[in-house]
Design a protein around this motif. Structure first.
Motif, mmCIF file in Angstrom:
data_model
loop_
_atom_site.group_PDB
_atom_site.id
_atom_site.type_symbol
_atom_site.label_atom_id
_atom_site.label_comp_id
_atom_site.label_asym_id
_atom_site.label_seq_id
_atom_site.Cartn_x
_atom_site.Cartn_y
_atom_site.Cartn_z
ATOM 1 N N GLU A 148 0.827 -1.203 0.000
ATOM 2 C CA GLU A 148 0.000 0.000 0.000
ATOM 3 C C GLU A 148 0.863 1.255 0.000
ATOM 4 O O GLU A 148 0.570 2.235 -0.698
ATOM 5 C CB GLU A 148 -0.907 -0.003 1.234
ATOM 6 N N TYR A 149 1.937 1.241 0.788
ATOM 7 C CA TYR A 149 2.832 2.396 0.879
ATOM 8 C C TYR A 149 3.424 2.737 -0.488
ATOM 9 O O TYR A 149 3.372 3.893 -0.930
ATOM 10 C CB TYR A 149 3.944 2.096 1.884
ATOM 11 N N PHE A 150 3.972 1.744 -1.159
ATOM 12 C CA PHE A 150 4.596 2.012 -2.459
ATOM 13 C C PHE A 150 3.557 2.323 -3.532
ATOM 14 O O PHE A 150 3.786 3.183 -4.393
ATOM 15 C CB PHE A 150 5.465 0.823 -2.876
ATOM 16 N N ASP A 151 2.423 1.669 -3.472
ATOM 17 C CA ASP A 151 1.362 1.961 -4.440
ATOM 18 C C ASP A 151 0.897 3.403 -4.295
ATOM 19 O O ASP A 151 0.684 4.101 -5.297
ATOM 20 C CB ASP A 151 0.186 0.993 -4.231
ATOM 21 N N ASN A 186 2.065 5.316 -7.485
ATOM 22 C CA ASN A 186 0.958 5.278 -8.447
ATOM 23 C C ASN A 186 -0.192 6.234 -8.170
ATOM 24 O O ASN A 186 -0.847 6.682 -9.110
ATOM 25 C CB ASN A 186 0.389 3.849 -8.525
ATOM 26 N N ARG A 187 -0.464 6.534 -6.887
ATOM 27 C CA ARG A 187 -1.750 7.187 -6.593
ATOM 28 C C ARG A 187 -1.673 8.634 -6.144
ATOM 29 O O ARG A 187 -2.590 9.410 -6.420
ATOM 30 C CB ARG A 187 -2.510 6.382 -5.526
ATOM 31 N N LYS A 188 -0.637 9.034 -5.456
ATOM 32 C CA LYS A 188 -0.696 10.329 -4.771
ATOM 33 C C LYS A 188 -0.837 11.516 -5.720
ATOM 34 O O LYS A 188 -1.446 12.519 -5.372
ATOM 35 C CB LYS A 188 0.506 10.522 -3.847
ATOM 36 N N ASN A 189 -0.278 11.420 -6.915
ATOM 37 C CA ASN A 189 -0.384 12.536 -7.857
ATOM 38 C C ASN A 189 -1.614 12.460 -8.745
ATOM 39 O O ASN A 189 -1.787 13.286 -9.635
ATOM 40 C CB ASN A 189 0.878 12.611 -8.722
ATOM 41 N N LYS A 190 -2.461 11.464 -8.515
ATOM 42 C CA LYS A 190 -3.661 11.297 -9.334
ATOM 43 C C LYS A 190 -4.938 11.618 -8.579
ATOM 44 O O LYS A 190 -6.024 11.530 -9.141
ATOM 45 C CB LYS A 190 -3.740 9.861 -9.863
ATOM 46 N N ILE A 191 -4.808 11.958 -7.300
ATOM 47 C CA ILE A 191 -6.021 12.191 -6.506
ATOM 48 C C ILE A 191 -6.022 13.565 -5.851
ATOM 49 O O ILE A 191 -6.408 13.732 -4.709
ATOM 50 C CB ILE A 191 -6.210 11.070 -5.439
ATOM 51 N N GLY A 192 -5.557 14.542 -6.594
ATOM 52 C CA GLY A 192 -5.752 15.915 -6.149
ATOM 53 C C GLY A 192 -4.572 16.570 -5.488
ATOM 54 O O GLY A 192 -4.677 17.715 -5.065
#
Length: 335
Positions: free
Chosen positions: A320-323, A327-333
Motif C-alpha cells: 500500500e505504501y509504495f502503491d 501510483n496514486r498520490k499525484n492522481k487524486i488531487g
C-alpha cells in the motif's frame, strides 16, 4: 443517546497518526473531544517531561520513580473533573482549566464555536498523543473518583507513520521523544524504534490490567463506508450520526486528502484547527520523498513483532505504501 456513566477516553498513539482528524471527526458527531488543549493548570512542557520520564522508566524496567509524576496526573484529573462537573453548554467551548488567560479562553471559544454543540460532557475524549504515556496513572486516579476509562490505540499504516516521524523530527534528532526509545539509533531506524517502543509500551501496560477497556483503531478506516466506523461507536456506547458524517466527509475529507502544512501563525492554527490535517501526513514537508525498497526492508524486522501483536499485515502495508507514493498520490488531487 449517550450513556449516563462518566467516561474518559484517551487516544494512545505515537503521534503522526491522525489524532487531529479523529478529534475533528468526533466533534462533528457532537462528542466532547479535544486535541492538544486538555491539560490542567501545570504547563504543558511539564506534562511532556512526565510522559518522557514514564516512557524511559518503562523501557529500562525501572519501577517506582513514576510516582514523582503524580502531581501532573492529579492536575490532569482535577481538570477532567472540572469539565465533567460544569454545565454542558459551558463545556462545549472550554477545556476546563480555570487558570487559562482571557486570551486563551477567547481562542478556545472561537475554535469550538465552529463545531456542533456537544451533546454531553459526561464523556470526554482526549486525542493528545503527548499525554499517552500517562494513561495507566490516569486510569488509577480516575477509578478512585468514579470516572470510567476507555482507551483507543490509534494507528495507521506503520510505514507511513515511521515516514512521518522521520521526515518531521529527524533534524532535531527526535528531541521531543523519550530518549531511550531511539535505542541509540539515527534517522529512519530511530523512527522505527520509536514506533515499536510506543506501541509495545501501550500493549504491555494494558495487558497488566484486566479491567481496562481498549479498542485498536485504524484511522484510515474512518474515511471508508460507515460500517467500518460502527465498532468505534459501539465501543464508546454512543449513537453514530450518519448524516453528520456524510456532510463532514463531503465538505472536508473528500476534498482535502492531504496534510498541506501547519502554517506560520500559531494563533491562527490554534483557532482554525487546521482541518486539512488528514490521514496522509507522510506527505507533510516533502511530497516527493518516500522510502526505498531497501529502507523498508530494514524497517520491517524492527517492527515485525509489534505489528503481529496489533494484527497488522506488514506485506500489505508495504504494498500500500509504495502503491500510494508511486501510483496514486499525484492522481487524486495533490500537486
Amino acid at each position: 443517546m449517550i450513556a449516563d456513566d462518566k467516561k474518559h477516553v484517551m487516544v494512545l498513539s505515537t503521534g503522526r497518526t491522525g489524532t487531529k482528524y479523529l478529534y475533528d471527526f468526533l466533534r462533528y458527531q457532537g462528542l466532547l473531544s479535544y486535541h492538544e488543549e486538555l491539560y490542567g493548570n501545570i504547563e504543558p512542557s511539564k506534562y511532556a517531561e512526565a510522559s518522557n520520564l514514564i516512557s524511559n522508566n518503562w523501557y529500562k524496567n525501572i519501577f517506582g520513580n513514576d510516582d514523582i509524576c503524580m502531581n501532573i496526573v492529579d492536575d490532569y484529573v482535577n481538570n477532567l473533573s472540572n469539565i465533567i462537573g460544569r454545565k454542558n453548554l459551558f463545556q462545549s467551548f472550554y477545556s476546563g482549566s480555570p487558570k487559562h488567560s482571557v486570551k486563551a479562553k477567547l481562542l478556545l471559544f472561537k475554535k469550538y464555536l465552529k463545531y456542533p454543540y456537544a451533546l454531553s460532557n459526561k464523556i470526554v475524549i482526549d486525542c493528545n498523543n503527548g499525554n499517552s504515556p500517562l494513561f495507566s496513572k490516569i486510569f488509577e486516579a480516575c477509578k478512585s473518583i468514579g470516572i470510567k476509562n476507555y482507551f483507543i490505540i490509534l494507528y495507521r499504516n506503520p510505514i507511513k507513520m515511521i515516514h512521518s516521524i522521520y521526515r518531521v523530527e529527524s533534524l532535531s534528532d527526535f528531541s521531543d521523544r523519550p530518549s531511550e526509545f531511539k535505542e541509540n539509533q539515527k534517522g529512519f531506524i530511530a523512527a522505527a524504534c520509536i514506533w515499536k517502543n510506543f506501541y509495545n509500551m501501550f500493549l504491555d501496560k494494558l495487558n497488566d490490567s484486566s479491567d481496562i477497556k481498549c479498542l485498536l483503531l485504524n484511522i484510515e478506516n474512518l474515511n471508508n463506508d460507515y460500517s467500518t466506523i460502527l465498532p468505534l461507536f459501539d465501543f464508546l456506547n454512543v449513537k453514530f450520526n450518519e448524516n453528520m458524517w456524510k456532510k463532514r466527509y463531503k465538505e472536508i475529507y473528500l476534498k482535502r486528502k492531504f496534510r498541506n502544512g501547519k502554517g506560520s501563525n500559531p494563533i491562527k492554527r490554534f483557532v482554525e484547527g487546521s482541518p486539512s490535517d488528514i490521514i496522509n501526513s507522510d506527505l507533510y514537508l516533502d511530497k516527493s520523498f518516500y522510502f526505498s525498497k531497501k529502507e523498508v526492508d530494514q524497517i520491517l524486522p524492527i517492527i515485525n513483532d509489534t505489528a503481529k501483536k496489533m494484527k497488522i499485515d506488514l506485506n500489505k502495508s508495504s504494498e500500500e505504501y509504495f502503491d500510494f507514493h508511486i501510483n496514486r498520490k499525484n492522481k487524486i488531487g495533490f500537486k
